[in-house]
Design a protein around this motif. Structure first.
Motif, PDB file in Angstrom:
ATOM      1  N   LEU A 209       0.844  -1.209   0.000  1.00  0.00           N
ATOM      2  CA  LEU A 209       0.000   0.000   0.000  1.00  0.00           C
ATOM      3  C   LEU A 209       0.875   1.252   0.000  1.00  0.00           C
ATOM      4  CD1 LEU A 209      -2.768  -1.058   2.580  1.00  0.00           C
ATOM      5  CD2 LEU A 209      -2.805  -1.292   0.090  1.00  0.00           C
ATOM      6  N   LEU A 212       2.116   1.941  -3.487  1.00  0.00           N
ATOM      7  CA  LEU A 212       1.107   2.572  -4.360  1.00  0.00           C
ATOM      8  C   LEU A 212       1.128   4.089  -4.162  1.00  0.00           C
ATOM      9  CD1 LEU A 212      -1.963   0.163  -3.913  1.00  0.00           C
ATOM     10  CD2 LEU A 212      -0.277   0.159  -5.743  1.00  0.00           C
ATOM     11  N   LYS A 216       2.291   6.954  -6.948  1.00  0.00           N
ATOM     12  CA  LYS A 216       1.277   7.946  -7.344  1.00  0.00           C
ATOM     13  C   LYS A 216       1.759   9.371  -7.050  1.00  0.00           C
ATOM     14  CE  LYS A 216      -3.340   8.966  -7.812  1.00  0.00           C
ATOM     15  NZ  LYS A 216      -3.974   8.758  -9.079  1.00  0.00           N
ATOM     16  N   ILE A 224      -3.311  -0.803 -11.275  1.00  0.00           N
ATOM     17  CA  ILE A 224      -3.285  -1.818 -10.209  1.00  0.00           C
ATOM     18  C   ILE A 224      -3.987  -3.074 -10.698  1.00  0.00           C
ATOM     19  CG2 ILE A 224      -4.116  -2.350  -7.862  1.00  0.00           C
ATOM     20  CD1 ILE A 224      -4.002   0.711  -7.312  1.00  0.00           C
ATOM     21  N   CYS A 243     -11.369  -1.714  -2.196  1.00  0.00           N
ATOM     22  CA  CYS A 243     -11.841  -0.601  -3.034  1.00  0.00           C
ATOM     23  C   CYS A 243     -12.065   0.659  -2.197  1.00  0.00           C
ATOM     24  CB  CYS A 243     -13.123  -0.990  -3.771  1.00  0.00           C
ATOM     25  SG  CYS A 243     -12.848  -2.293  -4.969  1.00  0.00           S
ATOM     26  N   LEU A 246      -8.757   2.260  -1.674  1.00  0.00           N
ATOM     27  CA  LEU A 246      -8.293   2.947  -2.889  1.00  0.00           C
ATOM     28  C   LEU A 246      -9.031   4.278  -3.060  1.00  0.00           C
ATOM     29  CD1 LEU A 246      -8.025  -0.031  -5.446  1.00  0.00           C
ATOM     30  CD2 LEU A 246      -6.133   1.218  -4.376  1.00  0.00           C
ATOM     31  N   PHE A 251      -7.111   7.100  -5.195  1.00  0.00           N
ATOM     32  CA  PHE A 251      -6.870   6.236  -6.354  1.00  0.00           C
ATOM     33  C   PHE A 251      -8.116   6.031  -7.231  1.00  0.00           C
ATOM     34  CE2 PHE A 251      -3.597   5.140  -3.267  1.00  0.00           C
ATOM     35  CZ  PHE A 251      -2.456   5.088  -4.047  1.00  0.00           C
ATOM     36  N   THR A 254      -7.185   5.775 -10.787  1.00  0.00           N
ATOM     37  CA  THR A 254      -6.175   4.764 -11.141  1.00  0.00           C
ATOM     38  C   THR A 254      -6.873   3.514 -11.674  1.00  0.00           C
ATOM     39  OG1 THR A 254      -4.744   5.588  -9.370  1.00  0.00           O
ATOM     40  CG2 THR A 254      -4.293   3.362 -10.179  1.00  0.00           C
ATOM     41  N   LEU A 256      -8.068  -0.069 -12.340  1.00  0.00           N
ATOM     42  CA  LEU A 256      -8.022  -1.263 -11.486  1.00  0.00           C
ATOM     43  C   LEU A 256      -8.410  -2.469 -12.354  1.00  0.00           C
ATOM     44  CD1 LEU A 256      -7.881  -2.682  -8.710  1.00  0.00           C
ATOM     45  CD2 LEU A 256     -10.238  -1.940  -8.305  1.00  0.00           C
ATOM     46  N   ILE A 290     -14.445   3.951  -8.105  1.00  0.00           N
ATOM     47  CA  ILE A 290     -13.279   3.737  -8.981  1.00  0.00           C
ATOM     48  C   ILE A 290     -13.766   3.915 -10.428  1.00  0.00           C
ATOM     49  CG2 ILE A 290     -11.378   2.175  -9.582  1.00  0.00           C
ATOM     50  CD1 ILE A 290     -11.421   2.713  -6.579  1.00  0.00           C
TER      51      ILE A 290
END
Ligand code: SF4
Length: 355
Positions: A209, A212, A216, A224, A243, A246, A251, A254, A256, A290
């Motif tokens: 984590l 990440l 970023k 990811i 989720c 994230l 994120f 980002t 997924l 997301i």
């Protein structure tokens, strides 16, 4: 072997180590922080203490070289439709029960020595193959850190991009150094439970984590992957937690990739992931906010297309690794390091590196 002859033939002084008492050395490249006595090799089997010095045994000797579609990594928002020169050396700092490349990742680099390529030659090969980028992939790039670092520096000077496909198990300091030269990464976030992480991979969740966030926050384009393994990482509650983390940690933009598991290596007794588990995972991720959620390894599901999160129009149509259509307009904003794209239909910003 005499000490002065040890350098060369794939042996290269390793960075990120600490001298301990006598000839003992601690490797501080990844969170395992192995303590190595003279003659011993770390968990990754690629870094060895020889006479009180730490060496990488995988420098300049890739065991696997190929030119792949970039979608295979997977990277969907980074020069889609392009080809990428891909290399690996033997070794890995994880011992995943489901490893797809165990025949090279769990081997010694001395047993897998197939090519002899200096960093300079790797970049030349990438240019010869007319690819604009190089991927460090198939095994774990962290364990050939010095090699990828030198390649990435040379590549930057020649306008060639570099990409790391990784388990994200690397300490912050070496990663920050690498971020200066690296363009993109896909990090495999295996699950969201530390005890399962330990049993499945031999590593821990928190350092991944942290990786990440570091990528970023330091200008590296990030995607990811989460492989959904029945009985291990398919719990909807765990996927919800993943989720939510994230979404809460910046994120949402980002990409997924939920990926289907096929029985392999030490998990060959399991069934492939049911389609329904992947569809459910996508629903959970979308509900968490997301924006770009993909399903890989199920061709009939068409889970690999990119849609605009604002107007819903399909923007990139993919068939397996093939990009059949791309309706994203590259933004002309030079100040934006990622050269964001725009939806052709409504002008919404689509995160990624498109041109
Ligand atoms: S890179 Fe290898 S030797 Fe170094 S700490 Fe990690 S597993 Fe141990």
């Amino acid at each position: 072997m005499e000490k002065q002859n040890y350098q060369g033939k794939g042996n290269h002084h390793a960075s990120y180590r600490e001298k301990l008492a006598g000839d003992t050395v601690r490797c501080i490249l990844c969170p395992h922080c192995c303590i190595l006595q003279d003659g011993k090799t770390g968990i990754c089997r690629t870094r060895e203490n020889f006479g009180g010095e730490l060496y990488s045994k995988s420098y300049g000797n890739p065991c696997s070289i190929s030119v792949d579609p970039i979608e295979k990594k997977p990277l969907f928002h980074f020069f889609p439709g392009s080809e990428i020169y891909s290399i690996a050396t033997a070794g890995c700092n994880f011992h995943c029960l489901n490893c797809q490349n165990w025949s090279i990742s769990q081997e010694l680099s001395s047993e897998q020595r197939r090519y002899n390529l200096s960093p300079d030659e790797v970049v030349k090969e990438a240019l010869l193959h007319n690819t604009g980028s190089i991927a460090f992939t198939y095994t774990e790039p962290t364990v050939f850190y010095e090699y990828i670092f030198d390649i990435a520096k040379i590549a930057r000077g020649k306008g060639v991009k570099t990409v790391m496909i990784s388990n994200g198990y690397i300490n912050e300091k070496p990663l920050l150094e690498l971020c200066r030269w690296l363009n993109a990464a896909n990090i495999d976030l295996k699950c969201f439970d530390d005890s399962i992480y330990k049993k499945l991979t031999g590593g821990r969740l928190q350092p991944v984590l942290d990786t990440l966030k570091t990528l970023k926050n330091n200008g590296v384009w990030l995607e990811i992957t989460n492989l959904i393994i029945p009985e291990w990482s398919d719990s909807p509650e765990m996927i919800k937690s993943l989720c939510r983390w994230l979404a809460d940690n910046g994120f949402k933009d980002t990409p997924l990739h939920f990926s289907r598991f096929f029985p392999n290596y030490r998990l060959s007794q399991l069934h492939p992931t049911p389609e329904s588990s992947l569809v459910k995972a996508r629903e959970i991720a979308e509900k968490a906010g997301i924006k770009y959620v993909y399903i890989g390894n199920i061709p009939d599901l068409h889970g690999e297309n990119t849609s605009c999160p604002a107007c819903g129009h399909r923007l990139v149509e993919r068939d397996g690794y093939l990009v059949k259509q791309n309706d994203i307009k590259a933004s002309q904003d030079e100040k934006n390091p990622f050269r964001k794209g725009l939806c052709r239909y409504c002008g919404e910003v689509i995160s990624g590196v498109w041109a």
